[in-house]
Scaffold this motif. Structure first.
Motif, short mmCIF file in Angstrom:
data_model
loop_
_atom_site.label_atom_id
_atom_site.label_comp_id
_atom_site.label_asym_id
_atom_site.label_seq_id
_atom_site.Cartn_x
_atom_site.Cartn_y
_atom_site.Cartn_z
N LYS A 59 -10.81 6.06 -2.13
CA LYS A 59 -10.25 4.71 -2.13
C LYS A 59 -10.39 4.05 -3.51
O LYS A 59 -9.43 3.48 -4.04
N GLU A 84 -4.13 2.02 -9.58
CA GLU A 84 -3.16 1.01 -9.19
C GLU A 84 -3.41 -0.30 -9.93
O GLU A 84 -2.47 -0.94 -10.45
N GLN A 85 -4.66 -0.73 -9.99
CA GLN A 85 -4.99 -1.98 -10.68
C GLN A 85 -4.64 -1.90 -12.17
O GLN A 85 -4.13 -2.87 -12.76
N ARG A 98 -7.39 3.08 -6.13
CA ARG A 98 -7.27 1.65 -6.41
C ARG A 98 -7.40 1.36 -7.91
O ARG A 98 -6.69 0.50 -8.45
#
Length: 267
Positions: free
Chosen positions: A45, A52-53, A49
């Motif tokens: 996860k 993506e951030q 993430r």
């Protein structure tokens, strides 16, 4: 496709700046003390993430869209296969699906994530170098078992038993509990009588099965060959084979589980 060919294929991949390649090595080993609480889920996860951030902050809408497509494919693969995990997952993917390779392996991995113009294959290559496609030949007098493995995974198993009256080796497609003292028609030989025959004929017996083993090694593309058995049997098989043998282990392990055999060979 053979794994070494897959690695070569991945090494030739080059993508542009928006349609990059996602590489994942994920440790899912339940025996790892650091994985007792299913920490791999947190690592996965966080890894997804973080990319993506970064892409949101970089304000590259096309690259972000491609990454999110890959993210969905990765999350679906993990979700579908979660009940059948082994010790690790190796995965390579692109949004346009020109690259998609995913394999669950029986080896512990170092968790790593990459989003780059080319697949990051170093850990994959290191694993294959340590555990290439191999044939492990277990011999116990008139019984031979062949275990084929690659990066810690058992690919195939073959069983051979000698009819000592006809001198013909018979192959079985599944596990077969051979009786080392059975002659033609199922007549039982006394142990000392069988042992006398074995000592008198072992060279001829192993000479007759060696071509079958050589052919299997060639057809299956074994990169390494190991023989496991008591001293006289293992050394005689080695002497009769044309293919070079990487190592002989003088132990009787024919009845052991395949996973234990691989542990003995590869440690």
């Amino acid at each position: 496709m053979e794994l070494h060919e897959e690695i070569r294929k991945l090494e030739n991949v080059r993508k542009d700046s928006t349609n990059k390649v996602f590489t994942m090595y994920l440790n899912t080993d339940p025996s790892d003390p650091e994985q007792q609480g299913g920490e791999w889920k947190i690592h996965l996860k966080n890894g997804l993430r973080n990319f993506e951030q970064y892409l949101v902050e970089d304000d590259d809408k096309e690259e972000l869209k491609n990454f999110q497509l890959v993210q969905q494919k990765v999350e679906k693969y993990v979700r579908v296969n979660e009940q059948n995990f082994r010790k690790g997952i190796i995965l390579f993917a692109t949004a346009d699906e020109t690259v998609w390779f995913a394999i669950r392996v029986q080896l512990r991995l170092k968790t790593e994530f990459f989003w780059e113009n080319a697949p990051v294959t170093e850990q994959f290559k290191q694993l294959y170098a340590s555990f290439p496609k191999s044939g492990v030949i277990l011999v116990q007098q008139d019984q031979v078992k062949v275990v084929e493995a690659e990066i810690g995974d058992i690919l195939d198993t073959a069983y051979y038993e000698l009819d000592i009256e006809t001198d013909h080796w018979r192959q079985f497609t599944g596990p077969h509990k051979a009786d080392a003292s059975m002659g033609k028609g199922g007549k039982s030989l006394k142990q000392d009588e069988f042992q006398d025959r074995y000592e008198a004929n072992k060279q001829r017996w192993y000479k007759s099965i060696a071509p079958k083993l050589d052919k299997r090694a060639k057809d299956k593309g074994w990169e390494e060959i190991y023989i496991i058995g008591e001293s006289d049997a293992s050394q005689e098989i080695r002497a009769q084979m044309n293919k070079p043998v990487d190592k002989v282990i003088q132990k009787n392990m024919l009845e052991h589980e395949e996973s234990k055999v691989l542990e003995e060979v590869f440690g």
